[in-house]
Design a protein around this motif. Structure first.
Motif, PDB file in Angstrom:
ATOM      1  N   MET A 137      32.469 -49.801 -30.212  1.00 29.40           N
ATOM      2  CA  MET A 137      33.327 -49.698 -29.014  1.00 29.40           C
ATOM      3  C   MET A 137      33.687 -48.240 -28.728  1.00 29.40           C
ATOM      4  SD  MET A 137      34.358 -51.774 -26.861  1.00 29.40           S
ATOM      5  CE  MET A 137      35.359 -51.688 -25.416  1.00 29.40           C
ATOM      6  N   GLN A 138      33.923 -47.475 -29.825  1.00 26.51           N
ATOM      7  CA  GLN A 138      34.318 -46.070 -29.672  1.00 26.51           C
ATOM      8  C   GLN A 138      33.215 -45.260 -28.979  1.00 26.51           C
ATOM      9  OE1 GLN A 138      37.347 -44.830 -30.367  1.00 26.51           O
ATOM     10  NE2 GLN A 138      36.626 -42.924 -29.451  1.00 26.51           N
ATOM     11  N   ASP A 139      31.937 -45.575 -29.360  1.00 33.37           N
ATOM     12  CA  ASP A 139      30.806 -44.853 -28.754  1.00 33.37           C
ATOM     13  C   ASP A 139      30.728 -45.142 -27.263  1.00 33.37           C
ATOM     14  OD1 ASP A 139      30.214 -43.844 -31.181  1.00 33.37           O
ATOM     15  OD2 ASP A 139      28.588 -45.253 -31.627  1.00 33.37           O
ATOM     16  N   VAL A 140      30.923 -46.407 -26.912  1.00 33.77           N
ATOM     17  CA  VAL A 140      30.860 -46.823 -25.492  1.00 33.77           C
ATOM     18  C   VAL A 140      31.959 -46.100 -24.710  1.00 33.77           C
ATOM     19  CG1 VAL A 140      31.091 -48.769 -23.891  1.00 33.77           C
ATOM     20  CG2 VAL A 140      29.857 -49.062 -26.035  1.00 33.77           C
ATOM     21  N   MET A 141      33.167 -46.063 -25.298  1.00 33.47           N
ATOM     22  CA  MET A 141      34.304 -45.408 -24.634  1.00 33.47           C
ATOM     23  C   MET A 141      34.035 -43.910 -24.440  1.00 33.47           C
ATOM     24  SD  MET A 141      36.424 -47.684 -23.807  1.00 33.47           S
ATOM     25  CE  MET A 141      37.860 -46.778 -23.319  1.00 33.47           C
ATOM     26  N   ASP A 142      33.462 -43.293 -25.499  1.00 38.90           N
ATOM     27  CA  ASP A 142      33.147 -41.860 -25.412  1.00 38.90           C
ATOM     28  C   ASP A 142      32.128 -41.588 -24.314  1.00 38.90           C
ATOM     29  OD1 ASP A 142      34.892 -41.285 -27.391  1.00 38.90           O
ATOM     30  OD2 ASP A 142      33.393 -41.009 -28.982  1.00 38.90           O
ATOM     31  N   GLN A 143      31.124 -42.488 -24.252  1.00 38.71           N
ATOM     32  CA  GLN A 143      30.076 -42.328 -23.251  1.00 38.71           C
ATOM     33  C   GLN A 143      30.655 -42.479 -21.837  1.00 38.71           C
ATOM     34  OE1 GLN A 143      26.811 -44.803 -24.281  1.00 38.71           O
ATOM     35  NE2 GLN A 143      25.319 -43.241 -23.735  1.00 38.71           N
ATOM     36  N   LEU A 144      31.524 -43.489 -21.667  1.00 37.76           N
ATOM     37  CA  LEU A 144      32.165 -43.715 -20.355  1.00 37.76           C
ATOM     38  C   LEU A 144      33.018 -42.515 -19.950  1.00 37.76           C
ATOM     39  CD1 LEU A 144      33.258 -47.466 -20.414  1.00 37.76           C
ATOM     40  CD2 LEU A 144      31.594 -46.398 -18.889  1.00 37.76           C
ATOM     41  N   LEU A 145      33.714 -41.967 -20.957  1.00 42.39           N
ATOM     42  CA  LEU A 145      34.581 -40.818 -20.695  1.00 42.39           C
ATOM     43  C   LEU A 145      33.764 -39.608 -20.247  1.00 42.39           C
ATOM     44  CD1 LEU A 145      37.605 -40.122 -20.860  1.00 42.39           C
ATOM     45  CD2 LEU A 145      37.171 -39.142 -23.099  1.00 42.39           C
ATOM     46  N   SER A 146      32.615 -39.399 -20.928  1.00 41.15           N
ATOM     47  CA  SER A 146      31.793 -38.237 -20.548  1.00 41.15           C
ATOM     48  C   SER A 146      31.186 -38.436 -19.158  1.00 41.15           C
ATOM     49  CB  SER A 146      30.715 -37.963 -21.596  1.00 41.15           C
ATOM     50  OG  SER A 146      29.861 -39.069 -21.691  1.00 41.15           O
ATOM     51  N   ILE A 147      30.840 -39.692 -18.812  1.00 42.26           N
ATOM     52  CA  ILE A 147      30.322 -39.966 -17.453  1.00 42.26           C
ATOM     53  C   ILE A 147      31.419 -39.671 -16.440  1.00 42.26           C
ATOM     54  CG2 ILE A 147      29.561 -41.806 -15.871  1.00 42.26           C
ATOM     55  CD1 ILE A 147      28.163 -43.084 -18.324  1.00 42.26           C
TER      56      ILE A 147
END
Lengths: 89, 227
Positions: free
Chosen positions: B6-16
Motif C-alpha cells: 500500500m505504501q508503494d502505491v501511495m508513494d507512486q500516487l503522490l509522485s504523480i
C-alpha cells in the motif's frame, strides 16, 4: 464628428509627419486640427518618446519628421486598436 | 509476483500528483509570462493604461501560480494536509505573497477593463491586497474567511465587468468579458484548492484542465492579435 481618442490623435499627427517628410511646427499644428495647448501636450509626449525627429533645414529653421519608432507606431496602430477591442480594454 | 504494498502505491500516487502540480503550474506560468512579454511592444508604443494593467495582471498571475505551487510543494514536503500546519516561518510568508499576488492579478485584470472610467486608482488595489493578506494571516479561521472574501470579490468584479461591457459602444462589443468571468471563477477554485483542498477533491483534474484551457485561450488570442 465624434471625439478623437488619444491613440487616434497620435496616429493622425504621425501620419501628417509621414506624408510631409519634413514639416515646420506651425503647419503641423494647423493640420493636426487640435488647440495649441493640446497640440503642445501631444507634441511633447511624441518627442519625449522618440516618435519625432527634429532637424534644421537650409534656412536654419527647425523641421520635424517621423522617426523609426514613429513608423513602427503607424505599422502597429491597427494591431494596438484590434488588441484593445478584442480584450475590451 | 510479489505482493503490492500500500505504501508503494501511495508513494507512486503522490509522485504523480506532485508531477501534475509542477506541470500545471509550469504551463500556466509560461502562458502568463508569454502574455506579459508578448504585449510589451504594444504597451511601449501606445502607453495605453488598459494594456499596462492587462500585462501586469498576467505578471501577478505568474507570481501567484509560482507561490501556489511552492505552497503545494511545502505541503507535500512536510507531509501535512494544509498550509497552516507547516511549522516553519516560511509558510505565512509564502501565503502572504500568494494572497497578495493573486489579489493583485484579479484586481489589475478588472482595472484594465475599467481604467478608462476610473482613473488613477491603482494604488487602492495594492492597499486592498495588503489588507486582505494581513487579515488572512492574522485570522484563526483564515481558509473560510479568505474563501468568503474571494467569493464577494468575484461577484463584485464580475458585476463590474458586465456593467462595463453593457456600457460599451455597440461596434466595440464582443464576448470576451465571459472569458474574464470564467478566469475569475476558476481562479477562485484554485484558491479553494490551496486553502480547503477537501472541497475540490476529485474535481481537481477538471478544474486544472479548464484553468489551462482559459489561459491557453487568452494566450492564443494575444499571440494572434499582438503577433
Amino acid at each position: 464628428m465624434p471625439k478623437r481618442e488619444r491613440l487616434e490623435i497620435i496616429k493622425d499627427i504621425l501620419e501628417i509627419l509621414k506624408d510631409s517628410r519634413a514639416i515646420k511646427m506651425t503647419p503641423l499644428l494647423r493640420k493636426s486640427n487640435l488647440s495649441s495647448q493640446r497640440f503642445a501636450e501631444y507634441f511633447q509626449e511624441l518627442s519625449g518618446k522618440g516618435f519625432i525627429t527634429e532637424t534644421i533645414d537650409k534656412q536654419g529653421k527647425k523641421v520635424y519628421s517621423l522617426s523609426e519608432k514613429g513608423f513602427r507606431y503607424l505599422e502597429k496602430y491597427k494591431t494596438i486598436i484590434g488588441f484593445i477591442d478584442e480584450f475590451e480594454l | 509476483m510479489p505482493p503490492v504494498r500500500m505504501q508503494d502505491v501511495m508513494d507512486q500516487l503522490l509522485s504523480i500528483s506532485v508531477g501534475m502540480e509542477i506541470l500545471y503550474s509550469f504551463v500556466i506560468i509560461l502562458c502568463s509570462l508569454m502574455v506579459y512579454y508578448g504585449t510589451k511592444e504594444l504597451y511601449e508604443l501606445s502607453n495605453y493604461k488598459g494594456i499596462k494593467y492587462f500585462r501586469l495582471s498576467f505578471l501577478f498571475f505568474a507570481i501567484a501560480y509560482f507561490f501556489r505551487s511552492f505552497i503545494k510543494f511545502l505541503v507535500y514536503f512536510f507531509g501535512v494536509k494544509a498550509v497552516r500546519e507547516i511549522p516553519q516561518f516560511i509558510a505565512p510568508l509564502t501565503l502572504f505573497v500568494f494572497i497578495y499576488a493573486s489579489s493583485m492579478a484579479v484586481f489589475y485584470l478588472f482595472y484594465s477593463v475599467v481604467c478608462k472610467k476610473w482613473e488613477n486608482k491603482s494604488y487602492a488595489f495594492h492597499i486592498f491586497a495588503v489588507v486582505i493578506s494581513i487579515i488572512i494571516l492574522l485570522s484563526d479561521d483564515a481558509a473560510w474567511l479568505y474563501l468568503g472574501i474571494n467569493i464577494v470579490l468575484f461577484f463584485l468584479l464580475a458585476i463590474g465587468i458586465c456593467i462595463m461591457h453593457r456600457n460599451k459602444k455597440e461596434n466595440k462589443k464582443n464576448r470576451f468579458f465571459i472569458v474574464y468571468i470564467l478566469l475569475f471563477a476558476f481562479w477562485l477554485l484554485n484558491v479553494v484548492d490551496i486553502l480547503l483542498p477537501t472541497i475540490i477533491g476529485t474535481y481537481q483534474l477538471t478544474v486544472y484542465l479548464i484553468s489551462l484551457g482559459i489561459f491557453m485561450l487568452i494566450l492564443f488570442k494575444v499571440l494572434k492579435r499582438a503577433g
